[in-house]
Every structure is written in structure tokens, then in C-alpha cells.
Design an enzyme around this catalytic site. Structure first.
Site, PDB file in Angstrom:
ATOM      1  N   ASN A 160      33.104  -5.030  19.513  1.00 39.53           N
ATOM      2  CA  ASN A 160      33.128  -6.490  19.601  1.00 39.53           C
ATOM      3  C   ASN A 160      32.882  -7.033  18.200  1.00 39.53           C
ATOM      4  O   ASN A 160      31.763  -7.010  17.703  1.00 39.53           O
ATOM      5  CB  ASN A 160      32.029  -6.944  20.578  1.00 39.53           C
ATOM      6  N   LYS A 178      33.009  -9.978  17.141  1.00 37.66           N
ATOM      7  CA  LYS A 178      32.411 -11.331  17.134  1.00 37.66           C
ATOM      8  C   LYS A 178      33.140 -12.222  16.113  1.00 37.66           C
ATOM      9  O   LYS A 178      34.322 -12.010  15.862  1.00 37.66           O
ATOM     10  CB  LYS A 178      30.902 -11.240  16.875  1.00 37.66           C
ATOM     11  N   HIS A 217      29.641 -12.732  27.763  1.00 38.87           N
ATOM     12  CA  HIS A 217      28.738 -12.232  26.719  1.00 38.87           C
ATOM     13  C   HIS A 217      27.556 -13.197  26.608  1.00 38.87           C
ATOM     14  O   HIS A 217      27.716 -14.412  26.761  1.00 38.87           O
ATOM     15  CB  HIS A 217      29.476 -12.120  25.386  1.00 38.87           C
ATOM     16  N   GLU A 265      26.076 -14.372  24.179  1.00 35.19           N
ATOM     17  CA  GLU A 265      26.265 -15.457  23.191  1.00 35.19           C
ATOM     18  C   GLU A 265      27.093 -16.594  23.794  1.00 35.19           C
ATOM     19  O   GLU A 265      26.851 -17.765  23.513  1.00 35.19           O
ATOM     20  CB  GLU A 265      26.922 -14.879  21.918  1.00 35.19           C
ATOM     21  N   GLU A 273      24.041  -5.373  28.664  1.00 34.34           N
ATOM     22  CA  GLU A 273      23.554  -5.650  27.311  1.00 34.34           C
ATOM     23  C   GLU A 273      22.247  -6.439  27.375  1.00 34.34           C
ATOM     24  O   GLU A 273      22.270  -7.682  27.478  1.00 34.34           O
ATOM     25  CB  GLU A 273      24.591  -6.480  26.543  1.00 34.34           C
ATOM     26  N   GLY A 313      21.904  -7.060  18.387  1.00 36.93           N
ATOM     27  CA  GLY A 313      21.806  -7.454  16.977  1.00 36.93           C
ATOM     28  C   GLY A 313      20.399  -7.375  16.413  1.00 36.93           C
ATOM     29  O   GLY A 313      20.119  -7.903  15.342  1.00 36.93           O
ATOM     30  N   SER A 357      22.640  -2.899  19.930  1.00 33.73           N
ATOM     31  CA  SER A 357      22.233  -2.063  18.788  1.00 33.73           C
ATOM     32  C   SER A 357      22.641  -0.597  18.922  1.00 33.73           C
ATOM     33  O   SER A 357      21.902   0.305  18.524  1.00 33.73           O
ATOM     34  CB  SER A 357      20.727  -2.189  18.548  1.00 33.73           C
TER      35      SER A 357
END
Ligand code: PGA
Length: 259
Positions: A10, A12, A102, A104, A174, A180, A220
Site C-alpha cells: 500500500n 499510500k 483502511h 486512514e 491492521e 506506521g 509495521s
């Protein structure tokens, strides 16, 4: 039941056209001589503006080792939806997967379970595969509501999806606190939550269909973590953010998921 692993990158909101081309060509060249049957399914998800160039370079490879994913889509076919991209438009680039839900998108862009469900249905109807993300916050984990939260996200995302179609979706677990941050979720714990996801899917779509669903871990993932993650009974691959932006680390992750 053997499920073919998936390693998905991904990207991003990184990489302009030239950078995307360089990255995908690097990955392509690094894996082009590896026996296809030994490789996991390799997927890359660039920004919309790079789908074109990445798609061309994947096709030039001619060996079908890399598949294209989009990072988002809208569920309507066309119309007055400024800034959105339909699934049919993604098909122009031979996009095979669409990442939806996701964290985000959920947190920054206020996407709801209902929207994610509409996207999942539209993606499946269009013949593409949704990669449906779910995950708990650190607060939810500390409150002990991880399993119920994840189960609820899965139930809502798959509402009104035919059981036979459920078998083909991809789920990515996730934990938000692991994205991250460099803090990977312990592999055994990730496997435990993924089993909860599989049990939830079995309740919705039956055990046989649930056994076919590929469930990835994300958060991660690094070259150093992938082997242990892949050794777990229910982790079928990884959704990789940061480590997918460098050829070397992504290729090492791919190799770590090989048979
Ligand atoms: P990360 O991102 O690997 O950088 O933690 C994963 C993701 O958000 O999909």
C-alpha cells in the site's frame, strides 16, 4: 486448506509518476526470474495518478507476477461526485483489487461501515476483489473490546454479500496502533484475532467459505517480521505500508512469504 498467500504494498500518498515507475520496475525485475508457483500473489496499490504507468509496466513484464490494486473507489457508477473514482474507471488499468476501509480512510475521511459495505458490494459486482481492512485502536485494545469491534466491522462490511462471494474477498487485519509506528503486533496475537475474523466469517457465510478467505496482517510489517508472521496458521500474507516503498525491503518481504 491451502490458501495462496498475498503480499500487497500500500503505497499510500507517496510517489509521483516517475517514482512509481521506478519502484514497480525495480520490484518486477527483482522477481521476474522466480518460479511463479513459488511466489505469493504480489499486489501493489499506487496512487490513482500512477495506476496508468504502473499498469503498463506490470503488463510489459508479461509474466503476471504483479497485480494492480487501487487504494480506494466510490460505489456509484458515475455522476456528480466530485473527486471520486468509479470501479469501472479503475478497470481501464486492469485493476484487480481495491483496498477499502483502511483506518486512514475511516479516521481522516470519516468513512463509515455502511459506505465500506456499499463499496464491497460494488467491487464484487464489478468482478474485482475488495481488500477489506479492519482493526482496533489502542484504546479499544486496552478496554478489551478488540474482538467484538473487529467482528462488528466484518459483519457490517459483508452485509448482503453472497456467501459464495464472501469466499473470494480478502481481509486485512491492521491494528491501528501498529500502523506506521514500527510496533508490530505479536504474531501469535495477530493470528488469534485473525481466527476470530475467520470464525465471524464462518457464521456469516459458512465454514467452507470462511476457510477460503485470505486474511492478511498489516501494521509495521518488515523483512525481519514476515517469516514468523507467515508461519502462523491463519495469516495468509501481509498488507505492507512503509516497507513497500523500497524495492529491497518489499522484495525481501515477498521472498519471506515464498513456499
Ligand atoms: P505500515 O502500514 O506497514 O507502514 O505500518 C500498513 C498499512 O497502513 O497498510
Amino acid at each position: 486448506m491451502s490458501r495462496r498467500p498475498i503480499i500487497a504494498g500500500n503505497w499510500k500518498m507517496h510517489n509521483n509518476r516517475a517514482q512509481s515507475e521506478e519502484l514497480v520496475c525495480g520490484i518486477r525485475d527483482a522477481i521476474k526470474s522466480i518460479d511463479k508457483d513459488l511466489l505469493p500473489e504480489v499486489v501493489v496499490a499506487p496512487v490513482f495518478t500512477s495506476l496508468d504507468v504502473v499498469s503498463k509496466n506490470i503488463c510489459n513484464c508479461g509474466c503476471g507476477r504483479i497485480q494492480l490494486a487501487a487504494q480506494n473507489c466510490y460505489y456509484e457508477a458515475k455522476g456528480a461526485f466530485t473527486g471520486e473514482v468509479s470501479i469501472d474507471m479503475l478497470k481501464d488499468f486492469d485493476t484487480k483489487f481495491v483496498i477499502i476501509g483502511h483506518s486512514e480512510r475511516r479516521q481522516i475521511f470519516s468513512e463509515t461501515d455502511e459506505m465500506i459495505n456499499k463499496k464491497a458490494i460494488a467491487i464484487i459486482e464489478a468482478g474485482l476483489t475488495p481488500i477489506i481492512c479492519c482493526g482496533e485502536t489502542l484504546e479499544q485494545r486496552e478496554l478489551g473490546v478488540t474482538d467484538s469491534h473487529i467482528a462488528s466491522q466484518i459483519v457490517k462490511a459483508l452485509e448482503n454479500v453472497k456467501p459464495s462471494d464472501v469466499a473470494n474477498v480478502v481481509i486485512a487485519y491492521e491494528p491501528i496502533w501498529a500502523i506506521g509506528t514500527g510496533k508490530t503486533c505479536d504474531s501469535a496475537e495477530a493470528n488469534r484475532v485473525i481466527k476470530v475474523i475467520r470464525t465471524t466469517i464462518a457464521q456469516i457465510a459458512g465454514k467452507d467459505n470462511a476457510e477460503k478467505v485470505r486474511i492478511l496482517y498489516g501494521g509495521s510489517v518488515k523483512p525481519e517480521t514476515i517469516k514468523e508472521q507467515m508461519a502462523q496458521s491463519d495469516i495468509d500474507g501481509a498488507l505492507v505500508g512503509g516497507a513497500s516503498l523500497k524495492v529491497d525491503s518489499f522484495v525481501e518481504i515477498i521472498k519471506g512469504a515464498m513456499k
